[in-house]
Enzyme design. Structure first.
Site, PDB file in Angstrom:
ATOM      1  N   ARG A  72      57.823  44.094  46.088  1.00 50.65           N
ATOM      2  CA  ARG A  72      57.379  42.766  45.039  1.00 50.65           C
ATOM      3  C   ARG A  72      57.470  44.744  44.367  1.00 50.65           C
ATOM      4  O   ARG A  72      56.322  45.279  44.122  1.00 50.65           O
ATOM      5  CB  ARG A  72      56.268  42.259  44.743  1.00 50.65           C
ATOM      6  CG  ARG A  72      56.106  42.043  43.781  1.00 50.65           C
ATOM      7  CD  ARG A  72      55.650  39.908  42.639  1.00 50.65           C
ATOM      8  NE  ARG A  72      55.922  39.545  42.016  1.00 50.65           N
ATOM      9  CZ  ARG A  72      54.792  40.005  40.807  1.00 50.65           C
ATOM     10  NH1 ARG A  72      54.525  41.109  41.047  1.00 50.65           N
ATOM     11  NH2 ARG A  72      55.261  39.552  40.014  1.00 50.65           N
ATOM     12  N   LYS A 115      49.968  48.933  40.018  1.00 51.83           N
ATOM     13  CA  LYS A 115      48.953  48.524  39.816  1.00 51.83           C
ATOM     14  C   LYS A 115      47.919  49.366  39.653  1.00 51.83           C
ATOM     15  O   LYS A 115      48.157  51.002  40.256  1.00 51.83           O
ATOM     16  CB  LYS A 115      48.409  47.751  40.853  1.00 51.83           C
ATOM     17  CG  LYS A 115      49.227  46.752  41.049  1.00 51.83           C
ATOM     18  CD  LYS A 115      48.724  45.325  41.502  1.00 51.83           C
ATOM     19  CE  LYS A 115      50.094  43.774  41.688  1.00 51.83           C
ATOM     20  NZ  LYS A 115      50.410  42.814  42.657  1.00 51.83           N
TER      21      LYS A 115
HETATM   22  N1  HH2 Z   1      51.369  40.374  42.138  1.00 52.19           N
HETATM   23  C1  HH2 Z   1      51.781  40.568  40.513  1.00 52.19           C
HETATM   24  C2  HH2 Z   1      51.730  39.160  40.268  1.00 52.19           C
HETATM   25  N2  HH2 Z   1      52.174  38.667  40.772  1.00 52.19           N
HETATM   26  N3  HH2 Z   1      52.702  37.696  43.084  1.00 52.19           N
HETATM   27  C3  HH2 Z   1      52.361  38.269  44.462  1.00 52.19           C
HETATM   28  N4  HH2 Z   1      52.904  37.410  45.170  1.00 52.19           N
HETATM   29  N5  HH2 Z   1      51.771  39.273  44.487  1.00 52.19           N
HETATM   30  C4  HH2 Z   1      51.389  40.554  44.049  1.00 52.19           C
HETATM   31  O1  HH2 Z   1      51.276  41.246  44.464  1.00 52.19           O
HETATM   32  C5  HH2 Z   1      52.091  39.927  42.538  1.00 52.19           C
HETATM   33  C6  HH2 Z   1      52.181  38.619  42.552  1.00 52.19           C
HETATM   34  C7  HH2 Z   1      50.797  41.528  39.378  1.00 52.19           C
HETATM   35  O2  HH2 Z   1      52.080  41.973  38.814  1.00 52.19           O
HETATM   36  P1  HH2 Z   1      52.686  41.697  37.470  1.00 52.19           P
HETATM   37  O3  HH2 Z   1      53.316  40.545  37.363  1.00 52.19           O
HETATM   38  O4  HH2 Z   1      53.493  43.326  37.198  1.00 52.19           O
HETATM   39  O5  HH2 Z   1      51.969  41.404  36.116  1.00 52.19           O
HETATM   40  P2  HH2 Z   1      51.516  39.934  35.562  1.00 52.19           P
HETATM   41  O6  HH2 Z   1      50.436  39.511  36.088  1.00 52.19           O
HETATM   42  O7  HH2 Z   1      50.334  41.240  34.678  1.00 52.19           O
HETATM   43  O8  HH2 Z   1      52.247  39.618  34.695  1.00 52.19           O
END
Ligand code: HH2
Length: 254
Positions: free
Chosen positions: A238, A196
């Site tokens: 995660r 992040k």
């Molecule tokens: N962060 C993201 C997405 N989903 N779910 C939970 N429970 N906790 C988190 O911190 C979280 C989440 C964001 O990360 P990512 O999926 O890599 O990116 P994007 O939302 O751009 O797909």
């Protein structure tokens, strides 16, 4: 929990696993690396992300869930009831809900539930996040939502501080510094810091250029914060980089 973004626009791996066959292959690779859960998402929640129509999100998510579910626990990262429902029908057993609105859906489907805190929506959440007491407000919110989810009959409830979701770097660091306050809520805690943007800022650039280090150069920050979270009592992290995190987890567990 390994992250599997079947999206063209996720902040760190957008487009990499957009093809369903490649997504399934990457999911299997994360299982081989030691992931206990694969979190399949078809809509980015990064700041400023465009909403994805339901039919398109279903098209992205369902075949991938179906292919992976026989071999690993699958969670579905969605804020849409119909996507949660279809993913569970395809074999997912955990609903990962960054909007904290899907408890009734998870209850009806009889699956586990991750409730995450966020302030605002992806369109606006990083513009001016504000709290009087970020740790207290997030802990109170999660305790309230978890209790409500339990009242609906959900047996497995996870709570997540939502690192980067309507939070400045100081908010993120306060939540990590006081993770014990979330652990004290009494539900298992899941934390997502992987790649992040606050890590990009903290790591700084070594090449003399301005701005944060790019997402694919944040591994040490991801590992440091995952290790910290596990040591503070988080029960799940995660992450995008499963193998190094599983190796770190082995040492923390020892
Ligand atoms: N962060 C993201 C997405 N989903 N779910 C939970 N429970 N906790 C988190 O911190 C979280 C989440 C964001 O990360 P990512 O999926 O890599 O990116 P994007 O939302 O751009 O797909």
């Amino acid at each position: 929990m390994g992250v599997l973004n079947v999206t063209p626009d996720s902040f760190s791996d957008g487009g990499q696993w957009f093809d369903p066959d490649q997504a399934v292959e990457h999911g299997r690779a994360m299982v081989a690396e030691g992931a206990d859960v694969v979190d399949v998402g078809g809509e980015s929640s990064r700041p400023g992300a465009e909403p994805v129509p339901e039919a398109e999100e279903l098209r992205r998510v369902v075949p991938v869930v179906e292919a992976l579910a026989p071999d690993v626990r699958v969670s579905v990262d969605t804020v849409k009831p119909a996507v949660a429902e279809a993913a569970v029908a395809a074999g997912a057993t955990l609903v990962n809900d960054v909007s904290a609105t899907l408890a009734p859906v998870a209850a009806r489907l009889g699956v586990g539930y991750v409730v995450m805190h966020r302030q605002g929506t992806p369109a606006t959440m990083q513009l001016a996040p504000r709290y009087d007491d970020v740790v207290g407000e997030v802990a109170d919110f999660l305790a309230r939502e978890a209790a409500a989810a339990r009242r609906l009959g959900i047996d497995e409830v996870w709570i997540d501080p939502g690192i980067g979701f309507g939070k400045t770097i100081d908010h993120n660091l306060s939540l990590l510094r006081h993770l014990d306050r979330l652990v004290a809520v009494g539900e298992p805690v899941v934390v997502g810091t992987s790649r992040k943007s606050f890590l990009g800022t903290l790591l700084g650039r070594s090449d003399g250029r301005e701005g944060p280090v790019p997402p694919d150069d944040r591994l040490e920050g991801s590992l440091a914060t995952a290790t910290w979270a596990m040591a503070c009592g988080a029960r799940m992290v995660r992450v995008h980089d499963v193998l190094p995190t599983v190796r770190a987890a082995k040492v923390v567990a020892a």
